[in-house]
Write a protein that holds these residues in place. Structure first.
Motif, PDB file in Angstrom:
ATOM      1  N   LEU A   1      15.098  25.486   7.471  1.00  0.00           N
ATOM      2  CA  LEU A   1      16.166  25.929   6.571  1.00  0.00           C
ATOM      3  C   LEU A   1      15.598  26.171   5.167  1.00  0.00           C
ATOM      4  O   LEU A   1      15.876  27.202   4.538  1.00  0.00           O
ATOM      5  N   GLY A   2      14.784  25.259   4.679  1.00  0.00           N
ATOM      6  CA  GLY A   2      14.135  25.426   3.382  1.00  0.00           C
ATOM      7  C   GLY A   2      13.199  26.617   3.350  1.00  0.00           C
ATOM      8  O   GLY A   2      13.111  27.324   2.344  1.00  0.00           O
TER       9      GLY A   2
ATOM     10  N   ALA B   1       5.386  28.971  -7.079  1.00  0.00           N
ATOM     11  CA  ALA B   1       5.542  27.946  -8.113  1.00  0.00           C
ATOM     12  C   ALA B   1       6.885  28.060  -8.838  1.00  0.00           C
ATOM     13  O   ALA B   1       7.413  27.073  -9.326  1.00  0.00           O
ATOM     14  N   THR B   2       7.450  29.260  -8.892  1.00  0.00           N
ATOM     15  CA  THR B   2       8.765  29.416  -9.524  1.00  0.00           C
ATOM     16  C   THR B   2       9.895  29.193  -8.525  1.00  0.00           C
ATOM     17  O   THR B   2      10.991  28.783  -8.904  1.00  0.00           O
ATOM     18  N   ILE B   3       9.631  29.460  -7.264  1.00  0.00           N
ATOM     19  CA  ILE B   3      10.660  29.332  -6.227  1.00  0.00           C
ATOM     20  C   ILE B   3      10.856  27.891  -5.780  1.00  0.00           C
ATOM     21  O   ILE B   3      11.993  27.423  -5.639  1.00  0.00           O
TER      22      ILE B   3
ATOM     23  N   LYS C   1      15.766  21.801  -5.844  1.00  0.00           N
ATOM     24  CA  LYS C   1      16.940  21.481  -6.664  1.00  0.00           C
ATOM     25  C   LYS C   1      18.242  21.779  -5.927  1.00  0.00           C
ATOM     26  O   LYS C   1      19.244  21.086  -6.108  1.00  0.00           O
ATOM     27  N   LEU C   2      18.243  22.801  -5.080  1.00  0.00           N
ATOM     28  CA  LEU C   2      19.432  23.153  -4.308  1.00  0.00           C
ATOM     29  C   LEU C   2      19.621  22.268  -3.073  1.00  0.00           C
ATOM     30  O   LEU C   2      20.579  22.422  -2.334  1.00  0.00           O
ATOM     31  N   GLY C   3      18.692  21.339  -2.860  1.00  0.00           N
ATOM     32  CA  GLY C   3      18.831  20.386  -1.763  1.00  0.00           C
ATOM     33  C   GLY C   3      18.143  20.775  -0.477  1.00  0.00           C
ATOM     34  O   GLY C   3      18.273  20.085   0.533  1.00  0.00           O
TER      35      GLY C   3
END
Length: 121
Positions: A67-68, A99-101, A107-109
């Motif tokens: 999922l991630g 690195a930005t993603i 953070k979104l779980g």
């Protein structure tokens, strides 16, 4: 069941979970064909239209990490990484994108693998 069948099943389940829990990501990933590309990619990649995956890699992940992985690839598309790269080195560009993603994915779980690229600040 071979690795590609396991990977297809995990990707299908992850797409269904996105529909139920993360409509934005579902809207982005559902139109994307899932293409097994073990010779081209080590993990997963996107060209902005399709999602390419290494069957053995995806089959090795638990469902939460698949999922991630989908969320991660959606961010590459949303950020326009496939068309913004220009003449930059593809490997360095991808690492910078990762690195930005990855902090946003976490953070979104969503869960990522231990190989998540991040930048220490």
């Amino acid at each position: 069941m071979d690795a590609n069948q396991v990977a297809k099943e995990r990707l299908s389940r992850a797409r269904a979970r996105l529909v139920l829990d993360h409509a934005f990501f579902a809207g982005m990933v559902l139109p994307m064909p899932m293409v097994a590309a073990p010779a081209k990619v080590e993990t997963a990649a996107t060209d902005g239209t399709s999602l390419f995956y290494a069957p053995e890699y995806v089959a090795s992940l638990d469902q939460a990490r698949v999922l991630g992985l989908l969320a991660h690839e959606v961010f590459h598309v949303v950020d326009g990484h496939h068309w913004r790269r220009g003449g930059r080195d593809p490997e360095i560009w991808n690492l910078a994108g990762d690195a930005t993603i990855n902090p946003r994915v976490v953070k979104l779980g969503f869960r990522g693998g231990s190989e998540l690229v991040t930048v220490d600040t």
